[in-house]
Design an enzyme around this catalytic site. Sequence first.
Site, mmCIF file in Angstrom:
data_model
loop_
_atom_site.group_PDB
_atom_site.id
_atom_site.type_symbol
_atom_site.label_atom_id
_atom_site.label_comp_id
_atom_site.label_asym_id
_atom_site.label_seq_id
_atom_site.Cartn_x
_atom_site.Cartn_y
_atom_site.Cartn_z
ATOM 1 C CG HIS A 43 -2.002 0.995 1.151
ATOM 2 N ND1 HIS A 43 -3.274 0.728 1.597
ATOM 3 C CD2 HIS A 43 -2.024 2.271 0.714
ATOM 4 C CE1 HIS A 43 -4.036 1.800 1.429
ATOM 5 N NE2 HIS A 43 -3.302 2.762 0.897
ATOM 6 C CD GLU A 70 -4.637 -3.154 -0.115
ATOM 7 O OE1 GLU A 70 -4.279 -2.528 0.874
ATOM 8 O OE2 GLU A 70 -5.432 -4.105 -0.083
ATOM 9 C CG HIS A 206 -8.070 -2.607 8.049
ATOM 10 N ND1 HIS A 206 -7.153 -1.738 7.481
ATOM 11 C CD2 HIS A 206 -8.127 -2.261 9.356
ATOM 12 C CE1 HIS A 206 -6.707 -0.902 8.400
ATOM 13 N NE2 HIS A 206 -7.270 -1.201 9.540
HETATM 14 C C1 LIG Z 1 -6.651 -1.018 2.814
HETATM 15 C C2 LIG Z 1 -6.241 -1.625 4.091
HETATM 16 O O1 LIG Z 1 -7.000 -1.825 4.989
HETATM 17 C C3 LIG Z 1 -4.873 -2.035 4.236
HETATM 18 O O2 LIG Z 1 -4.550 -2.641 3.068
HETATM 19 C C4 LIG Z 1 -3.878 -0.930 4.369
HETATM 20 O O3 LIG Z 1 -2.730 -1.333 3.670
HETATM 21 C C5 LIG Z 1 -3.464 -0.683 5.761
HETATM 22 O O4 LIG Z 1 -2.563 0.387 5.678
HETATM 23 P P1 LIG Z 1 -1.419 0.553 6.781
HETATM 24 O O5 LIG Z 1 -0.552 -0.683 6.709
HETATM 25 O O6 LIG Z 1 -0.739 1.830 6.347
HETATM 26 O O7 LIG Z 1 -2.136 0.634 8.100
HETATM 27 N N1 LIG Z 2 -6.269 -4.770 2.467
HETATM 28 C C1 LIG Z 2 -5.912 -5.163 3.818
HETATM 29 C C2 LIG Z 2 -4.440 -5.358 3.897
HETATM 30 O O1 LIG Z 2 -3.764 -5.381 2.886
HETATM 31 C C3 LIG Z 2 -3.797 -5.543 5.198
HETATM 32 O O2 LIG Z 2 -4.541 -4.993 6.254
HETATM 33 P P1 LIG Z 2 -3.959 -5.327 7.729
HETATM 34 O O3 LIG Z 2 -3.936 -6.820 7.869
HETATM 35 O O4 LIG Z 2 -2.580 -4.742 7.785
HETATM 36 O O5 LIG Z 2 -4.931 -4.678 8.671
#
Ligand SMILES: CC(=O)[C@@H](O)[C@H](O)COP(=O)(O)O
Ligand SMILES: NCC(=O)COP(=O)(O)O
Length: 254
Positions: A43, A70, A206
Site C-alpha cells: 500500500h 492498494e 484489515h
Molecule cells: C486497505 C487496508 O485496509 C490495508 O490494506 C492498508 O494497507 C493498511 O494500511 P497501513 O498498513 O498503512 O495501516
Molecule cells: N487490504 C488489507 C491489507 O492489505 C492488510 O490490512 P492489515 O492486515 O494490515 O490490517
Amino acid sequence: MIALSVNLNKIALIRNSRDTVIPSVTEHAQMCIDAGANGITVHPRPDQRHIRADDCRDLAPMLNVEFNIEGNPFAGPRASDRKGVSDYPGFMELVRELRPTQCTLVPDGDTQLTSDHGFDLHRQAEELRPILAELRDLGIRSSLFMDPVPEQMSLAAEIGADRIELYTESFAVAVASDHEIAQTYQRFKDTAEAAIQAGLGVNAGHDLNLHNLPYFRELPGLMEVSIGHALTIDALRMGMPAAVAAYLAALAGR
Ligand SMILES: CC(=O)[C@@H](O)[C@H](O)COP(=O)(O)O
Ligand SMILES: NCC(=O)COP(=O)(O)O
C-alpha cells in the site's frame, strides 16, 4: 481455496525507522512465497511512511505470485523527504508503470493513521468509473475497498469494478470484544451475497488475524484475504514462514 495475500507494509515501516535496507521487503516477499502465500500486497502511500515506490519497483519483476497494489487512485506525485529515496510518482502513475495483477482502490486521505473506511459510491461512483475503465484497459483486475453495505454492490459492478474488498475492521472489533459477532457477520454475509449477485468477486482485509479468520473464512464466495499487521506481529513471535503457514491453515479450516 481462499487466497492469502501478505501485506508487507509493516516490514517497510520497520526498515524506514533507520537509513538502512533491512528488514528487506523483497527478501520477506520471497519468504512468504516460499511458505505458500498466494500473493503479495503493498500500500504505497504518498508520504511513503512504509512501502515506497522503489519497493514496488523491486517487487514487480520478482513476483511469481499475484501482486496487489492498494491505494488512493487520486493521490498525486509527492517529493521524497528522505535522501536516496525516489519521489512518490502518484498512485495511478505507479500502477501504469508496474502493471500489477490487481489494483485495490482505497479512499484514504493523507492524514489518516490507516485505512478506516470504504468508498461511498453514491458520491464517488462517477469519479471512479474512468479509473476502473483504465485498469481494465491495462489488463489489471480492479477491486474497490468497501464497507459492508449490500446496497452499494450493484453500483460497484455497474461502474466496472471486477471485485470489492470488504473492509473488515468492524468484524475484527466484534470478535475481539465478543460483542454482536453474529449480527456483524450477517452484515458482511449480506454484502458478500449482494456482491456475488452483482457479478463481483469478493476480497476482504484489515485487522484480520488468527482469532477472527476461523469465523470469517465461512463468508460466501470469499476469494482472497490480504493480511499484514497481525501476520507481521505473529511473525515476530513465530517467524515469517511459520506465520504464513498458520494463516494458510486457518484459511483452510485446519
Ligand atoms: C486497505 C487496508 O485496509 C490495508 O490494506 C492498508 O494497507 C493498511 O494500511 P497501513 O498498513 O498503512 O495501516
Ligand atoms: N487490504 C488489507 C491489507 O492489505 C492488510 O490490512 P492489515 O492486515 O494490515 O490490517
